[in-house]
Design an enzyme around this catalytic site. Structure first.
Site, mmCIF file in Angstrom:
data_model
loop_
_atom_site.group_PDB
_atom_site.id
_atom_site.type_symbol
_atom_site.label_atom_id
_atom_site.label_comp_id
_atom_site.label_asym_id
_atom_site.label_seq_id
_atom_site.Cartn_x
_atom_site.Cartn_y
_atom_site.Cartn_z
ATOM 1 N N GLU A 1 -0.483 -8.209 1.120
ATOM 2 C CA GLU A 1 0.370 -9.217 0.496
ATOM 3 C C GLU A 1 -0.484 -10.256 -0.227
ATOM 4 O OE1 GLU A 1 3.185 -11.005 3.118
ATOM 5 O OE2 GLU A 1 3.905 -9.103 3.924
ATOM 6 N N ASP B 1 0.471 -1.086 6.554
ATOM 7 C CA ASP B 1 0.562 -2.511 6.223
ATOM 8 C C ASP B 1 -0.532 -3.290 6.948
ATOM 9 O OD1 ASP B 1 1.909 -4.323 4.683
ATOM 10 O OD2 ASP B 1 3.797 -4.168 5.777
ATOM 11 N N GLU C 1 8.946 -7.978 -4.149
ATOM 12 C CA GLU C 1 10.020 -8.268 -3.188
ATOM 13 C C GLU C 1 10.838 -9.498 -3.568
ATOM 14 O OE1 GLU C 1 10.841 -8.834 1.614
ATOM 15 O OE2 GLU C 1 8.869 -8.180 0.914
#
Length: 271
Positions: free
Chosen positions: A114, A83, A181
């Site tokens: 993200e 990540d 998500e």
């Protein structure tokens, strides 16, 4: 068993559900790999569930590189995805490529970023550099302040359209998969049908090509978990009871038992 690659994950689209779980260190990476997961996500969630931080925002590259290298030493069959932490890829494309490269040098086999269409140029640059990228849309925890908290996404029409468009843009940019998500299940289903790369849901329903959970949530290490998570064990209670038993035996002189220690030759001679 053959090592799982990006190509293997792409082939699973629409055929076999992808299982992804987080792990942040050597022992848990060994265990989840033995359980047969397809992808180990070394998530920035480590900041919260391992380091006790209030959010993922304070997580640094140094922290992530330490966790990635620890997981990589387990030599898992599963694909390792690192990540990218907050501000490790937003400042400039050059910095994003450099930091993602450090992830791979530490043992990651892909990175997760993200964001939606605003991240397209960064993703393209990483792919050009030979760095596989997993996208992440819907609720993006690194932007929870901007989003007004950890709230459901895609319920309102304008949000749904933006998330769908983000998915298409990420696909064009070259991601090999997309995490969706805390997004309305029907929106996640639509995205899964419209993009050619695998989708992996967390709190977004059963229609994606795979699922991901935070390991500490599914093991029940903490009492409270997100509304979309499920406890498959009560490890918190097991740990507490085990340490209580140990403490009791120490205080009562039960531990250590004779099999747990030895004497010198001097003691043997005294016999």
């Amino acid at each position: 068993m053959k090592k799982i690659t990006i190509r293997d994950i792409l082939k699973m689209k629409g055929k076999k559900k992808i299982v992804m779980v987080t792990a942040y260190d050597y022992p848990f990476a060994k265990l989840v790999d033995e359980a047969g997961v397809d992808i180990i996500l070394v998530g920035d969630s480590a900041g919260m569930v391992v380091h006790g931080l209030p959010s993922t925002i304070p997580v640094t590259m140094d922290m992530m590189l330490l966790h990635v290298s620890s997981v990589a030493r387990a030599k898992p069959r599963a694909l390792i995805v690192g990540d990218m932490p907050f501000l490790s890829y937003e400042v400039s494309i050059e910095e994003a490529v450099r930091n993602a490269g450090l992830m791979l040098k530490s043992g990651a086999e892909a990175v997760k970023i993200e964001g939606g269409s605003e991240m397209v140029d960064v993703i393209k640059a990483l792919v050009r550099a030979g760095i596989p990228v997993m996208g992440h849309i819907g609720l993006t925890p690194q932007r929870y302040l901007l989003l007004g908290g950890y709230r459901r996404r895609g319920v309102k029409e304008y949000e749904a359209e933006k998330i769908i468009e983000d998915a298409k843009e990420l696909e064009k940019a070259g991601v090999f998969s997309i995490v969706i998500e805390f997004t309305a299940a029907d929106i996640a289903e639509e995205i899964t049908k419209e993009v050619s790369v695998p989708t992996i849901c967390i709190g977004s329903g059963p229609y994606c090509d795979g699922q991901v959970l935070v390991l500490h949530d599914l093991l029940g290490i903490y009492e409270e978990i997100p509304p979309f998570a499920k406890k498959y064990a009560d490890l918190r209670r097991i740990v507490i009871d085990s340490v209580k038993k140990y403490a009791e035996e120490v205080r009562n002189g039960v531990f250590p038992e004779r099999k747990h220690y030895f004497f010198s030759k001097r003691r043997e001679a005294e016999k």
